[in-house]
Design a protein around this motif. Structure first.
Motif, PDB file in Angstrom:
ATOM      1  N   GLU A  37       0.841  -1.198   0.000  1.00 43.53           N
ATOM      2  CA  GLU A  37       0.000   0.000   0.000  1.00 43.53           C
ATOM      3  C   GLU A  37       0.876   1.249   0.000  1.00 43.53           C
ATOM      4  OE1 GLU A  37      -3.964   1.130   2.140  1.00 43.53           O
ATOM      5  OE2 GLU A  37      -2.306   1.680   3.460  1.00 43.53           O
ATOM      6  N   LEU A  38       0.513   2.193  -0.858  1.00 41.41           N
ATOM      7  CA  LEU A  38       1.232   3.462  -0.949  1.00 41.41           C
ATOM      8  C   LEU A  38       0.309   4.596  -0.522  1.00 41.41           C
ATOM      9  CD1 LEU A  38       3.016   2.927  -4.378  1.00 41.41           C
ATOM     10  CD2 LEU A  38       3.909   2.483  -2.092  1.00 41.41           C
ATOM     11  N   ILE A  39       0.895   5.655  -0.015  1.00 43.81           N
ATOM     12  CA  ILE A  39       0.150   6.820   0.460  1.00 43.81           C
ATOM     13  C   ILE A  39       0.527   8.012  -0.414  1.00 43.81           C
ATOM     14  CG2 ILE A  39      -0.293   8.330   2.436  1.00 43.81           C
ATOM     15  CD1 ILE A  39       0.934   5.941   4.132  1.00 43.81           C
ATOM     16  N   VAL A  40      -0.478   8.726  -0.900  1.00 49.88           N
ATOM     17  CA  VAL A  40      -0.239   9.930  -1.700  1.00 49.88           C
ATOM     18  C   VAL A  40      -0.651  11.137  -0.872  1.00 49.88           C
ATOM     19  CG1 VAL A  40      -0.850  11.220  -3.779  1.00 49.88           C
ATOM     20  CG2 VAL A  40      -0.657   8.733  -3.873  1.00 49.88           C
ATOM     21  N   ILE A  63      -3.738   2.375  -3.114  1.00 52.15           N
ATOM     22  CA  ILE A  63      -3.338   3.750  -2.834  1.00 52.15           C
ATOM     23  C   ILE A  63      -4.271   4.376  -1.801  1.00 52.15           C
ATOM     24  CG2 ILE A  63      -3.045   6.060  -3.839  1.00 52.15           C
ATOM     25  CD1 ILE A  63      -1.046   4.161  -5.004  1.00 52.15           C
ATOM     26  N   ALA A  64      -3.700   5.026  -0.803  1.00 54.17           N
ATOM     27  CA  ALA A  64      -4.451   5.847   0.144  1.00 54.17           C
ATOM     28  C   ALA A  64      -4.119   7.292  -0.187  1.00 54.17           C
ATOM     29  CB  ALA A  64      -4.056   5.517   1.576  1.00 54.17           C
ATOM     30  N   ILE A  65      -5.145   8.141  -0.297  1.00 52.96           N
ATOM     31  CA  ILE A  65      -4.927   9.546  -0.690  1.00 52.96           C
ATOM     32  C   ILE A  65      -5.251  10.460   0.485  1.00 52.96           C
ATOM     33  CG2 ILE A  65      -5.692  11.388  -2.234  1.00 52.96           C
ATOM     34  CD1 ILE A  65      -6.312   9.198  -4.273  1.00 52.96           C
ATOM     35  N   LEU A  66      -4.295  11.300   0.819  1.00 55.13           N
ATOM     36  CA  LEU A  66      -4.481  12.279   1.879  1.00 55.13           C
ATOM     37  C   LEU A  66      -4.374  13.666   1.271  1.00 55.13           C
ATOM     38  CD1 LEU A  66      -2.256  10.605   4.589  1.00 55.13           C
ATOM     39  CD2 LEU A  66      -4.721  10.452   4.324  1.00 55.13           C
ATOM     40  N   ALA A  67      -5.455  14.426   1.378  1.00 52.26           N
ATOM     41  CA  ALA A  67      -5.489  15.743   0.742  1.00 52.26           C
ATOM     42  C   ALA A  67      -5.431  16.876   1.752  1.00 52.26           C
ATOM     43  CB  ALA A  67      -6.754  15.865  -0.099  1.00 52.26           C
ATOM     44  N   ASP A  68      -4.993  16.589   2.969  1.00 57.46           N
ATOM     45  CA  ASP A  68      -4.955  17.646   3.974  1.00 57.46           C
ATOM     46  C   ASP A  68      -3.543  18.126   4.257  1.00 57.46           C
ATOM     47  OD1 ASP A  68      -4.048  15.398   5.212  1.00 57.46           O
ATOM     48  OD2 ASP A  68      -5.360  15.525   6.930  1.00 57.46           O
ATOM     49  N   PHE A  69      -2.630  17.866   3.358  1.00 57.90           N
ATOM     50  CA  PHE A  69      -1.231  18.250   3.492  1.00 57.90           C
ATOM     51  C   PHE A  69      -1.032  19.558   2.749  1.00 57.90           C
ATOM     52  CE2 PHE A  69       3.308  17.536   2.189  1.00 57.90           C
ATOM     53  CZ  PHE A  69       3.835  17.474   3.455  1.00 57.90           C
ATOM     54  N   LEU A  70      -1.613  20.624   3.296  1.00 58.98           N
ATOM     55  CA  LEU A  70      -1.654  21.911   2.601  1.00 58.98           C
ATOM     56  C   LEU A  70      -0.535  22.824   3.064  1.00 58.98           C
ATOM     57  CD1 LEU A  70      -5.465  22.593   2.879  1.00 58.98           C
ATOM     58  CD2 LEU A  70      -4.234  21.476   1.042  1.00 58.98           C
ATOM     59  N   VAL A  71       0.009  23.562   2.130  1.00 64.63           N
ATOM     60  CA  VAL A  71       1.045  24.529   2.438  1.00 64.63           C
ATOM     61  C   VAL A  71       0.379  25.897   2.519  1.00 64.63           C
ATOM     62  CG1 VAL A  71       3.160  25.601   1.615  1.00 64.63           C
ATOM     63  CG2 VAL A  71       2.764  23.173   1.222  1.00 64.63           C
ATOM     64  N   GLU A  72       0.547  26.568   3.636  1.00 68.18           N
ATOM     65  CA  GLU A  72      -0.018  27.903   3.791  1.00 68.18           C
ATOM     66  C   GLU A  72       1.123  28.887   3.966  1.00 68.18           C
ATOM     67  OE1 GLU A  72      -3.010  28.178   6.758  1.00 68.18           O
ATOM     68  OE2 GLU A  72      -4.011  26.367   6.082  1.00 68.18           O
ATOM     69  N   LYS A  73       1.249  29.790   3.002  1.00 67.67           N
ATOM     70  CA  LYS A  73       2.281  30.820   3.055  1.00 67.67           C
ATOM     71  C   LYS A  73       1.616  32.157   2.796  1.00 67.67           C
ATOM     72  CE  LYS A  73       5.987  27.831   1.531  1.00 67.67           C
ATOM     73  NZ  LYS A  73       7.034  27.600   0.570  1.00 67.67           N
ATOM     74  N   PRO A  74       1.238  32.869   3.850  1.00 65.08           N
ATOM     75  CA  PRO A  74       0.528  34.134   3.666  1.00 65.08           C
ATOM     76  C   PRO A  74       1.258  35.127   2.774  1.00 65.08           C
ATOM     77  CG  PRO A  74       0.659  33.549   5.993  1.00 65.08           C
ATOM     78  CD  PRO A  74       1.487  32.558   5.237  1.00 65.08           C
ATOM     79  N   ASP A  75       2.596  35.120   2.775  1.00 63.31           N
ATOM     80  CA  ASP A  75       3.328  36.087   1.972  1.00 63.31           C
ATOM     81  C   ASP A  75       3.226  35.806   0.478  1.00 63.31           C
ATOM     82  OD1 ASP A  75       4.815  33.751   2.506  1.00 63.31           O
ATOM     83  OD2 ASP A  75       6.695  34.759   2.008  1.00 63.31           O
ATOM     84  N   GLU A  76       2.745  34.610   0.096  1.00 66.24           N
ATOM     85  CA  GLU A  76       2.585  34.283  -1.315  1.00 66.24           C
ATOM     86  C   GLU A  76       1.130  34.390  -1.782  1.00 66.24           C
ATOM     87  OE1 GLU A  76       4.235  30.546  -2.397  1.00 66.24           O
ATOM     88  OE2 GLU A  76       6.207  31.024  -1.614  1.00 66.24           O
ATOM     89  N   VAL A 103       3.467  13.729  -3.099  1.00 65.12           N
ATOM     90  CA  VAL A 103       4.554  12.841  -2.705  1.00 65.12           C
ATOM     91  C   VAL A 103       3.950  11.467  -2.453  1.00 65.12           C
ATOM     92  CG1 VAL A 103       4.478  13.494  -0.252  1.00 65.12           C
ATOM     93  CG2 VAL A 103       6.554  12.517  -1.202  1.00 65.12           C
ATOM     94  N   LEU A 104       4.587  10.460  -3.000  1.00 64.40           N
ATOM     95  CA  LEU A 104       4.161   9.067  -2.860  1.00 64.40           C
ATOM     96  C   LEU A 104       5.024   8.452  -1.771  1.00 64.40           C
ATOM     97  CD1 LEU A 104       2.232   7.022  -4.200  1.00 64.40           C
ATOM     98  CD2 LEU A 104       4.096   6.420  -5.733  1.00 64.40           C
ATOM     99  N   MET A 105       4.391   7.898  -0.745  1.00 66.22           N
ATOM    100  CA  MET A 105       5.106   7.365   0.411  1.00 66.22           C
ATOM    101  C   MET A 105       4.731   5.902   0.643  1.00 66.22           C
ATOM    102  SD  MET A 105       6.564  10.191   1.714  1.00 66.22           S
ATOM    103  CE  MET A 105       6.779  10.166   3.452  1.00 66.22           C
ATOM    104  N   THR A 106       5.608   5.205   1.342  1.00 68.95           N
ATOM    105  CA  THR A 106       5.314   3.854   1.804  1.00 68.95           C
ATOM    106  C   THR A 106       5.615   3.809   3.294  1.00 68.95           C
ATOM    107  OG1 THR A 106       5.703   1.507   1.462  1.00 68.95           O
ATOM    108  CG2 THR A 106       7.605   2.939   1.264  1.00 68.95           C
ATOM    109  N   LYS A 107       4.887   2.974   4.019  1.00 67.19           N
ATOM    110  CA  LYS A 107       5.081   2.875   5.463  1.00 67.19           C
ATOM    111  C   LYS A 107       5.742   1.536   5.777  1.00 67.19           C
ATOM    112  CE  LYS A 107       2.652   3.657   9.762  1.00 67.19           C
ATOM    113  NZ  LYS A 107       1.362   3.980  10.370  1.00 67.19           N
ATOM    114  N   ARG A 108       6.925   1.626   6.357  1.00 69.46           N
ATOM    115  CA  ARG A 108       7.669   0.423   6.753  1.00 69.46           C
ATOM    116  C   ARG A 108       8.160   0.609   8.175  1.00 69.46           C
ATOM    117  NH1 ARG A 108      11.126  -0.277   1.270  1.00 69.46           N
ATOM    118  NH2 ARG A 108       9.357  -0.807  -0.060  1.00 69.46           N
ATOM    119  N   ASP A 109       7.869  -0.369   9.014  1.00 73.49           N
ATOM    120  CA  ASP A 109       8.275  -0.310  10.424  1.00 73.49           C
ATOM    121  C   ASP A 109       7.852   0.998  11.081  1.00 73.49           C
ATOM    122  OD1 ASP A 109       9.514  -2.817  10.140  1.00 73.49           O
ATOM    123  OD2 ASP A 109      11.370  -1.868   9.434  1.00 73.49           O
ATOM    124  N   LYS A 110       6.602   1.409  10.842  1.00 71.01           N
ATOM    125  CA  LYS A 110       6.010   2.619  11.423  1.00 71.01           C
ATOM    126  C   LYS A 110       6.698   3.918  10.987  1.00 71.01           C
ATOM    127  CE  LYS A 110       4.220   0.156  15.374  1.00 71.01           C
ATOM    128  NZ  LYS A 110       4.032   0.105  16.798  1.00 71.01           N
TER     129      LYS A 110
END
Length: 125
Positions: free
Chosen positions: A10-13, A77-90, A25-32
């Motif tokens: 299983e991969l995490i996006v 595939i597990a999809i996580l869409a809450d990995f947001l970048v917030e940069k007020p100056d941009e 970013v595509l990630m895999t979980k191994r040994d926590k």
């Protein structure tokens, strides 16, 4: 350090968006421990800069599904869409923030076809 995924692992996006770019970013979980497999990003241009946050996240998902097709076909595939970048100056110069009460949303990926003959169809509910 990037690692190669094991067969059927299983991969995490993680999807990310800012005012001027989208990435995944595509990630895999191994040994926590989560380890990166692949990273992609793209600069937004023209009308894409005016997309809402949700539209940018959907664009990031479609971009990831196209670029990472071989991973999506060979692995769950597990999809996580809450990995947001917030940069007020941009932030764009005349942006106003309005807080609204939002219901949780569900993403379904079905087998429908689209204009460019890709295998990804999206329904946001």
């Amino acid at each position: 350090m990037l690692v190669a995924p094991k067969p059927k692992e299983e991969l995490i996006v993680y999807l990310s968006t800012s005012h001027g770019a989208i990435s995944a970013v595509l990630m895999t979980k191994r040994d926590k421990v989560q380890t990166p497999v692949y990273f992609i990003s793209r600069t937004l241009q023209g009308p894409e800069l005016n997309y809402t946050l949700m539209e940018k996240l959907v664009l990031a998902l479609v971009f990831a599904a196209k670029r990472l097709r071989r991973y999506f076909q060979a692995h769950p595939i597990a999809i996580l869409a809450d990995f947001l970048v917030e940069k007020p100056d941009e932030a764009p110069p005349h942006t106003s923030v309005v807080e609204t009460l939002q219901e949780p949303w569900t993403l379904f990926i079905d087998g429908s076809s689209c204009v460019d003959a890709m295998w990804c169809g999206l329904i946001l509910d």
